[in-house]
Motif scaffolding. Structure first.
Motif, PDB file in Angstrom:
ATOM      1  N   GLN A  39       0.834  -1.235   0.077  1.00 10.10           N
ATOM      2  CA  GLN A  39      -0.243  -0.183   0.108  1.00 10.10           C
ATOM      3  C   GLN A  39       0.958   1.376   0.087  1.00 10.10           C
ATOM      4  OE1 GLN A  39      -2.842   0.241   3.026  1.00 10.10           O
ATOM      5  NE2 GLN A  39      -4.033   1.536   1.918  1.00 10.10           N
ATOM      6  N   ALA A  40       0.828   1.831  -1.014  1.00 11.14           N
ATOM      7  CA  ALA A  40       1.479   3.280  -1.385  1.00 11.14           C
ATOM      8  C   ALA A  40       0.544   4.446  -0.835  1.00 11.14           C
ATOM      9  CB  ALA A  40       1.665   3.534  -2.698  1.00 11.14           C
ATOM     10  N   PRO A  41       1.295   5.617  -0.122  1.00  8.72           N
ATOM     11  CA  PRO A  41       0.622   6.864   0.545  1.00  8.72           C
ATOM     12  C   PRO A  41      -0.691   7.066  -0.543  1.00  8.72           C
ATOM     13  CG  PRO A  41       2.936   6.939   0.617  1.00  8.72           C
ATOM     14  CD  PRO A  41       2.803   5.549  -0.014  1.00  8.72           C
ATOM     15  N   GLY A  42      -1.787   7.171  -0.087  1.00  7.03           N
ATOM     16  CA  GLY A  42      -2.814   7.595  -0.719  1.00  7.03           C
ATOM     17  C   GLY A  42      -3.539   6.602  -1.895  1.00  7.03           C
ATOM     18  N   LYS A  43      -3.056   5.546  -1.691  1.00  2.69           N
ATOM     19  CA  LYS A  43      -3.568   4.472  -2.631  1.00  2.69           C
ATOM     20  C   LYS A  43      -4.096   3.208  -1.805  1.00  2.69           C
ATOM     21  CE  LYS A  43      -0.444   5.402  -6.593  1.00  2.69           C
ATOM     22  NZ  LYS A  43       0.657   4.957  -7.683  1.00  2.69           N
ATOM     23  N   THR A  91       7.578   1.759  -3.925  1.00  5.09           N
ATOM     24  CA  THR A  91       7.701   2.472  -2.586  1.00  5.09           C
ATOM     25  C   THR A  91       6.278   2.049  -2.051  1.00  5.09           C
ATOM     26  OG1 THR A  91       9.359   4.098  -3.145  1.00  5.09           O
ATOM     27  CG2 THR A  91       7.885   4.546  -1.529  1.00  5.09           C
ATOM     28  N   ALA A  92       6.101   1.514  -0.730  1.00  4.72           N
ATOM     29  CA  ALA A  92       5.001   1.236  -0.222  1.00  4.72           C
ATOM     30  C   ALA A  92       5.458   0.467   1.040  1.00  4.72           C
ATOM     31  CB  ALA A  92       4.176   0.346  -1.008  1.00  4.72           C
ATOM     32  N   GLN A 119       8.100  -1.003   5.670  1.00  2.00           N
ATOM     33  CA  GLN A 119       8.181   0.119   4.851  1.00  2.00           C
ATOM     34  C   GLN A 119       9.346  -0.254   3.743  1.00  2.00           C
ATOM     35  OE1 GLN A 119       6.344   3.131   4.617  1.00  2.00           O
ATOM     36  NE2 GLN A 119       7.610   3.216   2.604  1.00  2.00           N
ATOM     37  N   THR A 121      11.256   1.891   0.723  1.00  2.53           N
ATOM     38  CA  THR A 121      11.429   3.166   0.036  1.00  2.53           C
ATOM     39  C   THR A 121      12.503   2.849  -0.798  1.00  2.53           C
ATOM     40  OG1 THR A 121      10.801   4.379   1.795  1.00  2.53           O
ATOM     41  CG2 THR A 121      11.768   5.491   0.174  1.00  2.53           C
TER      42      THR A 121
END
Length: 124
Positions: A39-43, A91-92, A119, A121
């Motif tokens: 899970q990536a930020p905002g997704k 990245t996720a 995490q 990155t």
């Protein structure tokens, strides 16, 4: 009840590699299908890879096919995600999951147990 604990995440440059282990305890690990999601930020959380209970079948998202490899060692109660040729879009937070076979491997609802995530990155 199966407890899953991921490790191995970190910061890596594009083109690099990481291996994520996920150690299980407390349940019949060898009977479960295992999966990796991210899970990536905002997704939304998305499927990455899955492996059958005996390792005989593996499945991959198109975005990681040819770069990532999922494997399992039932004697060590551990599933691995080898990630090569990493890209910034990888990245996720990466999660491992366990669930019964016979359900669609690519959907999170098919899995019962989840780790807390690690995490990853990838810098450009």
């Amino acid at each position: 009840q199966v407890l899953l604990v991921e490790s191995g995440g970190g910061l890596v440059q594009a083109g690099g590699s990481l291996r994520l282990p996920c150690a299980a305890s407390g349940g019949a690990f060898s009977y479960y299908r295992l999966g990796w999601f991210r899970q990536a930020p905002g997704k939304e959380r998305e499927f990455v890879a899955a492996i059958s209970w005996n390792g005989g079948s593996t499945y991959y998202a198109d975005s990681v096919k040819g770069r990532f490899t999922i494997s399992r060692d039932n004697a060590k109660n551990t599933v691995y995600l080898q990630m090569n040729s990493l890209k910034p879009e990888d990245t996720a937070v990466y999660y491992c999951a366990a669930g019964p076979g016979g359900r669609p491997y690519g959907t999170s609802h098919s899995y019962i147990y989840w780790g807390q995530g690690t995490q990853v990155t990838v810098s450009s």
